[in-house]
Design an enzyme around this catalytic site. Structure first.
Site, short mmCIF file in Angstrom:
data_model
loop_
_atom_site.label_atom_id
_atom_site.label_comp_id
_atom_site.label_asym_id
_atom_site.label_seq_id
_atom_site.Cartn_x
_atom_site.Cartn_y
_atom_site.Cartn_z
N ASP A 281 70.91 66.17 41.88
CA ASP A 281 71.08 66.82 40.30
C ASP A 281 71.04 66.02 39.03
OD1 ASP A 281 73.39 68.26 38.53
OD2 ASP A 281 74.47 68.86 40.28
N HIS B 215 76.30 67.95 34.39
CA HIS B 215 76.55 68.53 35.20
C HIS B 215 76.46 67.72 37.33
CE1 HIS B 215 74.88 71.89 38.82
NE2 HIS B 215 75.05 72.05 37.57
N SER C 210 77.21 76.72 41.10
CA SER C 210 77.27 74.82 41.52
C SER C 210 78.33 74.14 41.58
CB SER C 210 76.09 74.53 39.60
OG SER C 210 75.14 74.63 39.92
#
Ligand SMILES: *[C@@H]1O[C@H](CO)[C@@H](O)[C@H](O)[C@H]1NC(C)=O
Ligand SMILES: *[C@@H]1O[C@H](CO)[C@@H](O)[C@H](O)[C@H]1NC(C)=O
Ligand SMILES: *[C@@H]1O[C@H](CO)[C@@H](O)[C@H](O)[C@H]1NC(C)=O
Ligand SMILES: *[C@@H]1O[C@H](CO)[C@@H](O)[C@H](O)[C@H]1NC(C)=O
Ligand SMILES: *[C@@H]1O[C@H](CO)[C@@H](O)[C@H](O)[C@H]1NC(C)=O
Ligand SMILES: *[C@@H]1O[C@H](CO)[C@@H](O)[C@H](O)[C@H]1NC(C)=O
Length: 762
Positions: free
Chosen positions: A140, A213, A547
C-alpha cells in the site's frame, strides 16, 4: 481502474495528482518492461540467475537500467527499454515474455462487533501465541508508525520465522518498527523510472505513509486495541484490527501518482522472502486486463499462493456496472464491500416542513436553528455545468448567506465543492446524487461547512422544491453517530460486480465484507480532507472502498490460520464462503443499495463473511497449485503462457481433457452458450466430525434444473474426501443477458455448507 476506484478517498488522490507535476521524460521512448525468464534453461556457465538475466539484457542494450531482479514472485527482471530493444530481447534464449509495465491505483472501531467478533467470541479465537505468530503483509502507501494502532505493548517476541526488515529512509528509522509493526520496506525504482525523482515534499523516500490509505488498511487488518478512537468525535469507541494479535509488515509500493507493477512485484517478491502469512492488496490495475498471464499482481500472487500465503484483494470500486471486477483470478480472494450497521445522519430540513436524511462528517460550528434562503447551484451560475459547484462557477451575489444545493456528479471532489460554496459566501451545502451516477449511495465526508449528502430519490424531491417554490428555504442538522442501522449490511453501489469477464465460469466476487465508512488509523502527514493547506490532523479517519473491505478479510484469514494452521489459502477462503450469509435475520435477502433490490451472487458472491461460523465450516473445498495449473490448462494456455505463472514447475498433459467446471471452487457459475447441459464436479474435505451430509438444491426459476449426484455424502473421519457431480440443465430460449440464481447447500444438521449458483445466458 477508473478514478472511482476509491469512493471517498478517490478525491484525496485526485488532489495529489493535481499537485504532482514532476513528470520527467528520460530519453527516447523508453518504458519499463517486466521480463519473464525460463530459469530452468539457465546455461550452466552462469553461477547465479541475476548474472544470466544481466547478460541477456546486455545483449540488447549496454545502458539499459536493471530496475529489479525477481526470484519469488516471478522469475525475471524489470528494466527500461525502447520498443525495439524489447522486441529484440524477446528473441533471446530463455526469454519467455517481455510485457510493458502496468499502472495500478489504490482501490475500524465497530467492524469487529459487526462481524460478531466481540467479547463473546473470544473463546472461538483464543489469544494464543499462534495468533501472534501470523504476519500480515500490506502492499500500500506505507505506514504511520507513531499511530497507537501499531503499539506493541503486550506483544511477545517477533515470530522466529520472520525474516523481514525495517528499512530506514527519509524521516523513518529502523527503530520505528517494533513487535507489532515487524517490517517496513519501500519500492520506488520503478515509479521513479517513469515519473522522475519523487518530490519529497509530497511523498517521502521511506516506508512512511503521507497519504493515509496504507495506515488505514494495515490497522484495519491487524491494528492494536485503541480505546476512545474516533474521527472528530464520530464513531467513538474502541478501535482494533480484525486480527489484533497478528503482526504487520508494510510494503510501500504506491506514490503520489499511483503504483507501478515493477515496484509491486518487488514488494511481493520480498514479502514471500520475508515469510508473510497473508498478503493484503487493496490495489487494482488502471486498465482492464484480459488474461491472467498478463496481469502482474495476479502473476505474483500465484507464487504467493504456491507458498501457502493467503492473498486478499479488493474487488474494485467500479460498480454498479456489471463485469466491473478486478483481481478476479481464482487463486486470489476477491472482496466486495458492504455497509455496517453504523451511520452518520445529517438532516436536510426544507421550508415546506419536510426533512430528508443524508450523511455527513462535518464537525464545526452548526448552522443557526432557523431556516435560511436556499438556492440550486444550477441557478446561481453561468456555467453549463454550474449545478456541480466546480471551482469558479458560482456567482457570489446569488449564493451569499444561503444554503446551496449542488449535484454530486461522479469522480469529482465533494469536499472541494464545499470550499467553492463557502468561498462564494454560502453557509451550507446539500449535495444530491443523480440517477445517472450515484443512486442512493451517499458518502459521509469531513466537509469544511455544514453539509449533508443525500441519495438520488431525496435529491430529486429537493431539486424540485428549490426550483418550484417561490421562496425556498432550508437548514442542515448534523446528528452524529447512529448505531444499529437496519437493514445492514447492504451491498455498496461502488462495489465492483460480476460476471467475471476473464472466466465467466468462475463466480466473483467471492464475498463482501465491511467497506463503507470504516474508521481506522490515519497518517499524521496530511489532513483527512486531503488539502495541503488544511492544518487538521487526526489519528483516525473514516473512509470507504473495497480497499477497506480487503484488509478485513486479510485479518479474518489470519484469525482462521491461527486456529487452523494446516489450512491452505483455498481452505480458508472456502470456510469464509460456505458460511457467509446472504439474508438478514428476518430471512429477507441482503439488498443492493444501487437498486434498492435484493442483491445477487454477482454483487455479493457467497454473501457477507461470518467469521464465527467460518471457524467450523464442516466441509471445505480445497485447492492445490496442481488444481490451478489444471485450470490454466483448461483455459488452453500454451507453454509460454503457463510458465509465466508456474515458473516452469508444471506442464499440461496433452492426453488429458481439462475443464474449468472441474476447478474445485466453492461456488458455481454457468455461462450458457449453445449447449443446454453443463456438468461440474466438486470434492469436499471433511474438517468437522463424522456425519452424513444431505444436499438441498435451490433454483430461482424453472429455466434451470440442478441435479446433484449423489445426494448424500457420508463421512467417517476427518480429512476424508468425497466427490459429487452437478448437472445444470437450462432453458435455451431465455434471452441473452438473462441471469438466474440458486444454491447448492450440504448439511449434516450441524453445519450448512452453502454454495451460490449463478447462471448467465450470453
Ligand atoms: C517526520 O515524522 C514526524 C513524526 O515522527 C512528523 O511529525 C513529521 O511531520 C515528519 N516530517 C515530514 C517532513 O514528513
Ligand atoms: C514539490 O511539491 C510541492 C508541494 O506541492 C511544490 O510546492 C513544489 O514545487 C514541488 N517541487 C518540485 C520540484 O516539483
Ligand atoms: C469516547 O468514548 C469514551 C468512553 O466512553 C469517552 O470517555 C470519550 O470522552 C469519548 N470521546 C468523544 C470524543 O466522544
Ligand atoms: C424536521 O426536523 C425539524 C428539526 O429537527 C423538526 O422540528 C421537524 O418536526 C421535522 N419535520 C418533520 C416533518 O419530520
Ligand atoms: C503462446 O501464445 C502466444 C500468444 O498467442 C504466442 O505469442 C507464443 O509464441 C505462444 N507460445 C508458444 C510456446 O506456443
Ligand atoms: C518451482 O521451481 C523452482 C525452480 O524453478 C523451485 O525453486 C521451486 O521450489 C519450485 N516450486 C515448487 C512448489 O515446486
Amino acid at each position: 481502474m477508473s478514478s472511482s476506484f476509491l469512493s471517498s478517498t478517490a478525491s484525496f488522490f485526485i488532489v495529489l495528482l493535481y499537485l504532482a507535476s514532476c513528470h520527467v521524460s528520460d530519453g527516447a521512448q523508453q518504458a519499463t518492461y517486466i521480463v519473464h525468464m525460463a530459469k530452468a534453461q539457465m546455461p550452466s556457465t552462469f553461477d547465479h540467475h541475476s548474472l544470466w538475466y544481466d547478460s541477456s539484457l546486455r545483449s540488447v542494450s549496454d545502458s539499459a537500467e536493471m530496475l529489479y531482479t525477481y526470484n519469488n514472485a516471478i522469475h525475471g527482471f524489470s528494466t527500461r527499454l525502447t520498443p525495439e530493444e524489447a522486441d529484440s530481447l524477446m528473441t533471446q534464449p530463455g526469454v519467455i515474455s517481455v510485457q510493458p509495465e502496468q499502472q495500478y491505483e489504490l482501490h475500524t472501531t465497530r467492524t469487529p462487533q459487526f462481524l460478531g467478533l466481540d467479547l463473546h467470541s473470544a473463546a472461538l479465537f483464543p489469544e494464543t501465541s499462534a495468533a501472534s505468530d501470523i504476519v500480515i503483509g500490506v502492499l500500500d502507501t506505507g505506514v504511520w508508525p507513531e499511530s497507537k494502532s501499531f503499539s506493541d505493548e503486550g506483544y511477545g517476541p517477533i515470530p522466529s520465522t520472520w525474516k523481514g526488515e525495517c528499512e530506514a529512509g527519509t524521516n523513518f528509522t529502523a527503530s520505528l518498527c517494533n513487535r507489532k509493526l515487524v517490517g517496513a520496506r519501500f519500492f520506488v525504482q520503478g515509479y521513479e523510472a517513469d515519473n522522475g525523482k519523487i518530490n519529497e515534499t509530497v511523498t517521502l523516500r521511506s516506508p512512511r505513509d503521507e497519504d493515509g490509505h496504507g495506515t488505514h488498511t494495515a490497522s484495519t487488518a491487524a491494528g492494536s486495541v485503541v480505546e476512545g478512537a474516533n474521527f472528530l468525535g464520530f464513531a467513538n469507541g474502541t478501535a482494533r484490527g480484525i486480527a489484533h494479535r497478528a503482526r504487520v509488515a508494510v510494503y510501500k509500493v504506491c506514490w503520489e501518482n499511483g503504483c507501478v507493477s515493477s515496484d509491486i512485484l518487488a514488494g511481493i517478491d520480498k514479502a514471500i522472502d520475508d515469510n508473510v502469512n497473508v498478503l493484503s492488496i487493496s490495489l487494482g490495475s488502471k486498465n482492464k486486463v484480459t488474461d491472467y498471464y498478463k496481469h502482474h499482481t495476479t502473476i505474483g500472487a500465484f507464487s504467493a499462493m504456491e507458498k501457502g500465503i493467503f492473498v486478499s484483494c479488493a474487488a474494485g470500486n467500479s460498480g454498479p456496472s456489471p463485469s466491473s471486477l478486478s483481481n478476479e483470478a481464482p487463486w486470489l480472494t476477491t472482496v466486495g464491500a458492504g455497509t455496517l450497521d453504523r451511520d452518520f445522519p445529517a438532516l436536510a430540513i426544507l421550508g415546506n416542513g419536510n426533512n430528508y436524511t443524508g450523511v455527513s462528517l462535518f464537525k464545526g460550528v452548526a448552522l443557526p436553528a432557523k431556516l435560511l434562503p436556499f438556492v440550486y447551484a444550477g441557478s446561481a451560475s453561468n456555467a453549463a455545468d454550474g449545478k456541480f459547484c466546480f471551482l469558479g462557477t458560482l456567482i457570489p451575489e446569488k449564493v451569499k448567506g444561503k444554503i446551496v444545493l449542488c449535484d454530486r456528479g461522479s469522480g469529482s471532489n465533494t469536499i472541494l465543492k464545499g470550499l467553492v460554496v463557502r468561498a462564494a459566501g454560502g453557509l451550507g451545502m446539500i449535495l444530491a446524487n443523480t440517477a445517472e451516477e450515484d443512486g442512493e449511495e451517499a458518502t459521509a465526508e469531513p466537509h469544511f461547512l455544514p453539509t449533508t449528502s443525500v441519495g438520488q430519490k431525496a435529491g430529486d424531491i429537493i431539486r424540485h422544491y428549490v426550483l418550484t417554490d417561490p421562496n425556498p428555504t432550508a437548514s442542515i442538522l448534523i446528528q452524529g453517530t447512529l448505531l444499529n442501522i437496519q437493514p445492514s449490511p447492504v451491498v455498496a453501489a461502488f462495489s465492483s460486480r460480476g460476471p467475471n469477464s476473464i472466466t465467466p465460469n468462475i463466480l466473483k466476487p467471492d464475498f463482501i465484507a465491511p467497506g463503507v465508512n470504516i474508521l481506522a488509523a490515519w497518517t499524521g502527514a496530511i489532513s483527512p480532507t486531503g488539502f495541503f493547506f488544511d492544518p487538521l490532523r487526526v489519528e483516525f479517519n473514516i473512509i470507504s472502498g473495497t480497499s477497506m473491505s480487503c484488509p478485513h478479510v486479510s485479518g479474518l484469514a489470519a484469525l482462521l490460520k491461527s486456529v487452523h494452521p494446516e489450512w491452505s489459502p483455498a481452505a480458508i477462503r472456502s470456510a469464509l464462503m460456505t458460511t457467509a450469509y446472504n439474508t438478514y435475520k428476518d430471512g429477507k435477502p441482503i439488498l443492493d443499495i444501487a437498486t434498492g433490490k435484493p442483491s445477487t451472487p454477482f454483487e455479493h458472491g457467497a454473501g457477507h463473511v461470518s467469521p464465527t461460523r467460518a471457524i467450523n465450516p464442516g466441509l471445505i473445498y480445497d485447492l492445490t497449485t496442481e488444481d490451478y495449473i489444471d485450470f490454466l490448462c483448461a483455459l488452453n494456455y500454451n507453454s509460454s503462457q503457463l510458465i509465466i505463472l508456474s515458473r516452469g514447475n508444471h506442464t499440461c498433459d496433452s492426453s488429458k481433457t481439462y475443464s474449468v467446471a472441474d476447478l474445485n471452487y466453492p461456488s458455481f457459475a454457468v455461462n450458457v452458450h449453445g449447449s443446454n447441459t453443463y456438468k461440474y464436479t466438486r470434492t469436499v474435505t471433511n474438517v468437522g466430525g463424522a456425519g452424513s451430509y444431505s444436499v438441498k438444491v435451490t433454483s430461482e426459476t424453472t429455466a434451470v434444473n440442478i441435479l446433484v449426484e449423489p445426494t448424500v455424502l457420508n463421512f467417517k473421519e476427518v480429512n476424508e474426501k468425497k466427490s459429487y457431480a452437478v448437472t445444470f440443465t437450462v432453458d435455451l430460449s431465455k434471452p441473452s443477458g438473462s441471469n438466474s440464481f440458486g444454491s447448492i447447500d450440504w448439511s449434516d444438521g450441524k453445519h450448512v455448507v452453502a454454495s451460490p449458483v449463478a447462471i448467465s445466458w450470453t
